[in-house]
Design a protein around this motif. Sequence first.
Motif, PDB file in Angstrom:
ATOM      1  N   VAL A  44       0.846  -1.188   0.000  1.00 29.78           N
ATOM      2  CA  VAL A  44       0.000   0.000   0.000  1.00 29.78           C
ATOM      3  C   VAL A  44       0.883   1.239   0.000  1.00 29.78           C
ATOM      4  CG1 VAL A  44      -1.718   1.321   1.294  1.00 29.78           C
ATOM      5  CG2 VAL A  44      -1.884  -1.168   1.200  1.00 29.78           C
ATOM      6  N   ILE A  45       0.575   2.151  -0.896  1.00 32.74           N
ATOM      7  CA  ILE A  45       1.229   3.453  -0.914  1.00 32.74           C
ATOM      8  C   ILE A  45       0.252   4.448  -0.295  1.00 32.74           C
ATOM      9  CG2 ILE A  45       2.101   5.337  -2.349  1.00 32.74           C
ATOM     10  CD1 ILE A  45       2.834   3.186  -4.462  1.00 32.74           C
ATOM     11  N   VAL A  46       0.694   5.147   0.738  1.00 32.70           N
ATOM     12  CA  VAL A  46      -0.126   6.181   1.356  1.00 32.70           C
ATOM     13  C   VAL A  46       0.396   7.532   0.856  1.00 32.70           C
ATOM     14  CG1 VAL A  46      -0.948   7.209   3.506  1.00 32.70           C
ATOM     15  CG2 VAL A  46      -0.569   4.733   3.377  1.00 32.70           C
ATOM     16  N   ASN A  47      -0.394   8.153  -0.001  1.00 33.12           N
ATOM     17  CA  ASN A  47      -0.049   9.452  -0.570  1.00 33.12           C
ATOM     18  C   ASN A  47      -0.549  10.521   0.398  1.00 33.12           C
ATOM     19  OD1 ASN A  47       0.052  11.877  -1.995  1.00 33.12           O
ATOM     20  ND2 ASN A  47      -0.410  10.893  -3.946  1.00 33.12           N
ATOM     21  N   MET A  48       0.393  11.219   1.026  1.00 37.37           N
ATOM     22  CA  MET A  48       0.044  12.190   2.060  1.00 37.37           C
ATOM     23  C   MET A  48       0.080  13.626   1.553  1.00 37.37           C
ATOM     24  SD  MET A  48       1.458  10.295   5.438  1.00 37.37           S
ATOM     25  CE  MET A  48       1.237  11.740   6.372  1.00 37.37           C
ATOM     26  N   GLU A  49      -0.024  13.770   0.249  1.00 40.46           N
ATOM     27  CA  GLU A  49       0.007  15.088  -0.376  1.00 40.46           C
ATOM     28  C   GLU A  49      -1.025  16.045   0.229  1.00 40.46           C
ATOM     29  OE1 GLU A  49      -0.218  16.748  -4.947  1.00 40.46           O
ATOM     30  OE2 GLU A  49      -1.107  14.813  -4.488  1.00 40.46           O
ATOM     31  N   GLY A  50      -2.173  15.520   0.595  1.00 33.36           N
ATOM     32  CA  GLY A  50      -3.250  16.354   1.113  1.00 33.36           C
ATOM     33  C   GLY A  50      -3.257  16.522   2.619  1.00 33.36           C
ATOM     34  N   ILE A  51      -2.276  15.954   3.308  1.00 36.23           N
ATOM     35  CA  ILE A  51      -2.187  16.121   4.766  1.00 36.23           C
ATOM     36  C   ILE A  51      -1.386  17.394   5.031  1.00 36.23           C
ATOM     37  CG2 ILE A  51      -1.336  15.166   6.945  1.00 36.23           C
ATOM     38  CD1 ILE A  51      -3.715  13.630   5.881  1.00 36.23           C
ATOM     39  N   CYS A  79       4.374   8.693   0.589  1.00 35.42           N
ATOM     40  CA  CYS A  79       4.904   9.599  -0.434  1.00 35.42           C
ATOM     41  C   CYS A  79       4.231  10.957  -0.321  1.00 35.42           C
ATOM     42  CB  CYS A  79       4.730   9.017  -1.834  1.00 35.42           C
ATOM     43  SG  CYS A  79       3.044   8.941  -2.444  1.00 35.42           S
ATOM     44  N   ASN A  80       4.852  11.931  -0.982  1.00 32.87           N
ATOM     45  CA  ASN A  80       4.307  13.290  -1.098  1.00 32.87           C
ATOM     46  C   ASN A  80       4.082  13.982   0.242  1.00 32.87           C
ATOM     47  OD1 ASN A  80       4.297  13.367  -3.868  1.00 32.87           O
ATOM     48  ND2 ASN A  80       2.164  12.780  -4.079  1.00 32.87           N
ATOM     49  N   LEU A  81       5.016  13.854   1.161  1.00 35.56           N
ATOM     50  CA  LEU A  81       4.893  14.567   2.428  1.00 35.56           C
ATOM     51  C   LEU A  81       5.272  16.029   2.235  1.00 35.56           C
ATOM     52  CD1 LEU A  81       5.269  11.515   3.260  1.00 35.56           C
ATOM     53  CD2 LEU A  81       6.148  12.394   5.392  1.00 35.56           C
ATOM     54  N   LEU A  82       4.485  16.917   2.798  1.00 33.42           N
ATOM     55  CA  LEU A  82       4.842  18.325   2.779  1.00 33.42           C
ATOM     56  C   LEU A  82       6.126  18.509   3.591  1.00 33.42           C
ATOM     57  CD1 LEU A  82       1.391  20.082   3.336  1.00 33.42           C
ATOM     58  CD2 LEU A  82       2.637  19.779   1.207  1.00 33.42           C
ATOM     59  N   PRO A  83       6.921  19.529   3.283  1.00 34.07           N
ATOM     60  CA  PRO A  83       8.202  19.711   3.980  1.00 34.07           C
ATOM     61  C   PRO A  83       8.094  19.737   5.504  1.00 34.07           C
ATOM     62  CG  PRO A  83       8.080  21.189   2.094  1.00 34.07           C
ATOM     63  CD  PRO A  83       6.733  20.517   2.208  1.00 34.07           C
ATOM     64  N   GLY A 102       9.389  10.798  -2.718  1.00 33.67           N
ATOM     65  CA  GLY A 102       9.027  12.164  -3.068  1.00 33.67           C
ATOM     66  C   GLY A 102       7.680  12.304  -3.745  1.00 33.67           C
ATOM     67  N   ASN A 103       7.318  11.303  -4.552  1.00 33.09           N
ATOM     68  CA  ASN A 103       6.032  11.374  -5.241  1.00 33.09           C
ATOM     69  C   ASN A 103       5.477   9.974  -5.483  1.00 33.09           C
ATOM     70  OD1 ASN A 103       7.078  10.395  -7.860  1.00 33.09           O
ATOM     71  ND2 ASN A 103       8.134  12.373  -7.914  1.00 33.09           N
ATOM     72  N   ALA A 107       7.310   6.152  -5.785  1.00 31.77           N
ATOM     73  CA  ALA A 107       6.936   5.097  -4.841  1.00 31.77           C
ATOM     74  C   ALA A 107       6.457   3.862  -5.576  1.00 31.77           C
ATOM     75  CB  ALA A 107       5.858   5.602  -3.879  1.00 31.77           C
ATOM     76  N   LEU A 108       5.621   4.056  -6.569  1.00 34.57           N
ATOM     77  CA  LEU A 108       5.095   2.929  -7.351  1.00 34.57           C
ATOM     78  C   LEU A 108       6.220   2.181  -8.051  1.00 34.57           C
ATOM     79  CD1 LEU A 108       2.421   1.550  -8.076  1.00 34.57           C
ATOM     80  CD2 LEU A 108       2.304   3.049 -10.075  1.00 34.57           C
ATOM     81  N   LYS A 109       7.150   2.916  -8.615  1.00 32.00           N
ATOM     82  CA  LYS A 109       8.276   2.298  -9.302  1.00 32.00           C
ATOM     83  C   LYS A 109       9.107   1.457  -8.327  1.00 32.00           C
ATOM     84  CE  LYS A 109      12.262   3.416 -12.166  1.00 32.00           C
ATOM     85  NZ  LYS A 109      13.090   4.480 -12.733  1.00 32.00           N
TER      86      LYS A 109
END
Length: 113
Positions: A44-51, A79-83, A102-103, A107-109
């Motif tokens: 499972v990839i947890v994309n945290m871009e929106g957190i 992936c995609n954690l804000l700084p 980073g994105n 992560a998928l790769k």
Amino acid sequence: MKVEVKELNNVKVVKLIGQVRISTQNEFKDLLDNLVKESAGQIVIVNMEGIIYMNSIGLGIIIDTYKKFKEMNGRMVLCNLLPEIMNLFEVTRLNRFIEIYGNESEALKKVTT
């Protein structure tokens, strides 16, 4: 908290949107507990871009979820954690044992090769 789920190359990608604070941490925990139940033994990839905010309880919930995935022969990556949130993982050194990319495509790769 909003959740978007999709599947790419037999990998579940979960995008989280919202804040993890006192008023939402129980919802966050329930969401990740359900993710473990539904995805035992999977990647499972947890994309945290929106957190946009996470408190220390949120970090603890992620650690607990990560351990549960490992116990069930699964794999959870972030992936995609804000700084600001990435800084929390670096200061606590959690980035040394939880995979963070980073994105989403990176992560998928990594998880499919």
